[in-house]
Design a protein around this motif. Sequence first.
Motif, PDB file in Angstrom:
ATOM      1  N   ASP A 170       0.886  -1.171  -0.032  1.00 26.64           N
ATOM      2  CA  ASP A 170       0.151   0.101   0.050  1.00 26.64           C
ATOM      3  C   ASP A 170       0.813   1.290  -0.046  1.00 26.64           C
ATOM      4  O   ASP A 170       1.794   1.266   0.458  1.00 26.64           O
ATOM      5  N   PRO A 171       0.374   2.431  -0.423  1.00 23.35           N
ATOM      6  CA  PRO A 171       1.178   3.555  -0.454  1.00 23.35           C
ATOM      7  C   PRO A 171       0.951   4.063   1.207  1.00 23.35           C
ATOM      8  O   PRO A 171       0.415   3.727   1.859  1.00 23.35           O
ATOM      9  N   GLU A 172       2.026   4.905   1.377  1.00 23.62           N
ATOM     10  CA  GLU A 172       2.396   5.086   2.950  1.00 23.62           C
ATOM     11  C   GLU A 172       1.663   6.214   3.214  1.00 23.62           C
ATOM     12  O   GLU A 172       1.499   7.500   2.409  1.00 23.62           O
ATOM     13  N   ILE A 173       0.958   6.258   4.361  1.00 24.64           N
ATOM     14  CA  ILE A 173       0.320   7.586   5.140  1.00 24.64           C
ATOM     15  C   ILE A 173       1.409   8.252   5.947  1.00 24.64           C
ATOM     16  O   ILE A 173       2.345   7.782   6.355  1.00 24.64           O
ATOM     17  N   SER A 174       1.009   9.502   6.171  1.00 26.93           N
ATOM     18  CA  SER A 174       1.933  10.321   7.095  1.00 26.93           C
ATOM     19  C   SER A 174       1.621  10.349   8.713  1.00 26.93           C
ATOM     20  O   SER A 174       0.465  10.743   8.922  1.00 26.93           O
ATOM     21  N   THR A 175       2.304   9.324   9.375  1.00 28.97           N
ATOM     22  CA  THR A 175       1.963   9.309  10.742  1.00 28.97           C
ATOM     23  C   THR A 175       2.042  10.451  11.555  1.00 28.97           C
ATOM     24  O   THR A 175       1.415  10.562  12.427  1.00 28.97           O
ATOM     25  N   ARG A 176       2.705  11.276  10.876  1.00 30.60           N
ATOM     26  CA  ARG A 176       2.850  12.789  11.685  1.00 30.60           C
ATOM     27  C   ARG A 176       1.614  13.554  11.492  1.00 30.60           C
ATOM     28  O   ARG A 176       1.429  14.581  12.246  1.00 30.60           O
ATOM     29  N   LYS A 177       0.608  13.149  10.557  1.00 31.72           N
ATOM     30  CA  LYS A 177      -0.513  13.757  10.458  1.00 31.72           C
ATOM     31  C   LYS A 177      -1.707  13.335  11.302  1.00 31.72           C
ATOM     32  O   LYS A 177      -2.774  13.585  11.330  1.00 31.72           O
ATOM     33  N   ILE A 178      -1.584  12.087  11.914  1.00 32.41           N
ATOM     34  CA  ILE A 178      -2.200  11.443  12.845  1.00 32.41           C
ATOM     35  C   ILE A 178      -2.695  12.204  13.895  1.00 32.41           C
ATOM     36  O   ILE A 178      -1.706  12.870  14.638  1.00 32.41           O
ATOM     37  N   ASN A 179      -4.040  12.343  13.978  1.00 30.14           N
ATOM     38  CA  ASN A 179      -4.447  13.064  15.531  1.00 30.14           C
ATOM     39  C   ASN A 179      -5.421  12.331  16.386  1.00 30.14           C
ATOM     40  O   ASN A 179      -6.615  12.238  15.826  1.00 30.14           O
ATOM     41  N   PRO A 180      -4.756  11.505  17.092  1.00 29.45           N
ATOM     42  CA  PRO A 180      -5.880  10.605  18.078  1.00 29.45           C
ATOM     43  C   PRO A 180      -6.685  11.684  18.804  1.00 29.45           C
ATOM     44  O   PRO A 180      -6.104  12.656  19.376  1.00 29.45           O
ATOM     45  N   GLU A 181      -7.894  11.208  19.137  1.00 29.82           N
ATOM     46  CA  GLU A 181      -8.710  11.845  19.918  1.00 29.82           C
ATOM     47  C   GLU A 181      -8.372  12.043  21.290  1.00 29.82           C
ATOM     48  O   GLU A 181      -7.815  11.171  21.846  1.00 29.82           O
ATOM     49  N   PRO A 182      -8.219  13.438  21.750  1.00 25.78           N
ATOM     50  CA  PRO A 182      -7.701  13.555  23.083  1.00 25.78           C
ATOM     51  C   PRO A 182      -8.585  12.748  24.240  1.00 25.78           C
ATOM     52  O   PRO A 182      -8.118  12.532  25.204  1.00 25.78           O
ATOM     53  N   SER A 183      -9.922  12.676  23.858  1.00 24.77           N
ATOM     54  CA  SER A 183     -10.753  11.971  24.863  1.00 24.77           C
ATOM     55  C   SER A 183     -10.220  10.426  25.110  1.00 24.77           C
ATOM     56  O   SER A 183     -10.489   9.897  25.957  1.00 24.77           O
ATOM     57  N   LYS A 184      -9.689   9.845  23.892  1.00 23.07           N
ATOM     58  CA  LYS A 184      -9.312   8.544  24.206  1.00 23.07           C
ATOM     59  C   LYS A 184      -8.160   8.490  24.959  1.00 23.07           C
ATOM     60  O   LYS A 184      -7.763   7.444  25.925  1.00 23.07           O
ATOM     61  N   LEU A 185      -6.944   9.441  24.894  1.00 20.95           N
ATOM     62  CA  LEU A 185      -5.837   9.621  25.770  1.00 20.95           C
ATOM     63  C   LEU A 185      -6.271   9.720  27.274  1.00 20.95           C
ATOM     64  O   LEU A 185      -5.871   9.149  28.106  1.00 20.95           O
ATOM     65  N   SER A 186      -7.338  10.569  27.334  1.00 26.32           N
ATOM     66  CA  SER A 186      -7.706  10.868  28.975  1.00 26.32           C
ATOM     67  C   SER A 186      -8.376   9.612  29.497  1.00 26.32           C
ATOM     68  O   SER A 186      -8.435   9.659  30.681  1.00 26.32           O
TER      69      SER A 186
END
Length: 331
Positions: free
Chosen positions: A261-277
């Motif tokens: 597959d073509p590569e995505i930019s993991t630097r552009k990933i934005n995990p939901e803050p609610s998930k981290l909390s």
Amino acid sequence: MSGEEEKFDSILLAVAEKHRGGVPDFLHTMASFLRRKTDFYTGAKQSEWEKLLLDIFRKESALAMEAHAEKVKAREATQRIKKEKERVEREARQKEIDANKICDISDEEAAAIIKEEEDKKRQQLLHKAGGAATENLDDVSKPIEKVDDDSEKAEVGKLQPNAGNGCTLDKYMWTQTLQEVELKISFNVTFALRARDLVVSIGKKTLKVGLKGQEPIIDGELCGEVKQEESVWVLQDSKTVLITLDKINKMNWWNRLVTTDPEISTRKINPEPSKLSDLDGETRSTVEKMMFDQRQKEMGLPTSDDRKKQDLLEKFRQQHPEMDFSKCKFN
């Protein structure tokens, strides 16, 4: 009444079997007989013989629908009784196991228990999928054309992650969290698919998905290893396969589903803050450190561990100015 209705069945069945075109041809023969051998059409007004035919067919249709409804009710009742019996037997068996009244189980019973657990996982996955927003498969992920920060030049040309931190391609889409990957493949078919029509093989590091007898949609090496026993798939809406892959390494984002597959930019990933909390303090700190280190590596900058080593070296250098540290390197 039933006897009167059925007394011509053998004759009519014999006649019907000679009509290769089925019911339309059979009805045509009956209509032709009335035309040739009776005054059915000419002996009364058209509205009268049309009404007669409609009344007869409507009456028989109502009887057929009523009989069909009774069969459905009887079948559903039988299924409910069967399920209730199975539930009672299963609960009784579980009580025996919990009370240590038995020491082992047969292969058939073991297979039944495993199947029951798999069914539970599939039902949970179906419930989850039913509540999720439907992704637009036409909105294929686009390459990043420009960046504002020079440190992100290496991201140009990589694909922009979709809203689920994964990628939307022309034949399938996938999303991810740090714990799992969810893959969705919609097949362009005009009939309702069944599980036996599909080929779905989930390996520790491989994935194969497609229709039997056709070229697989996916057949390659996964970006990371997964737990086979915790990864499941389900057929949704008779045309869509939904697969959940349980990551072994829950500290990294995947930059592609399979290596082709073509590569995505993991630097552009934005995990939901609610998930981290939702994470406990120690786990959240570990995840945030991992995300920081991953971005630092992509930019060619020192990770948090590297910084600690540099701080220790600088402190030691200050304490020992007579020593030469110019050739000191980190591994």
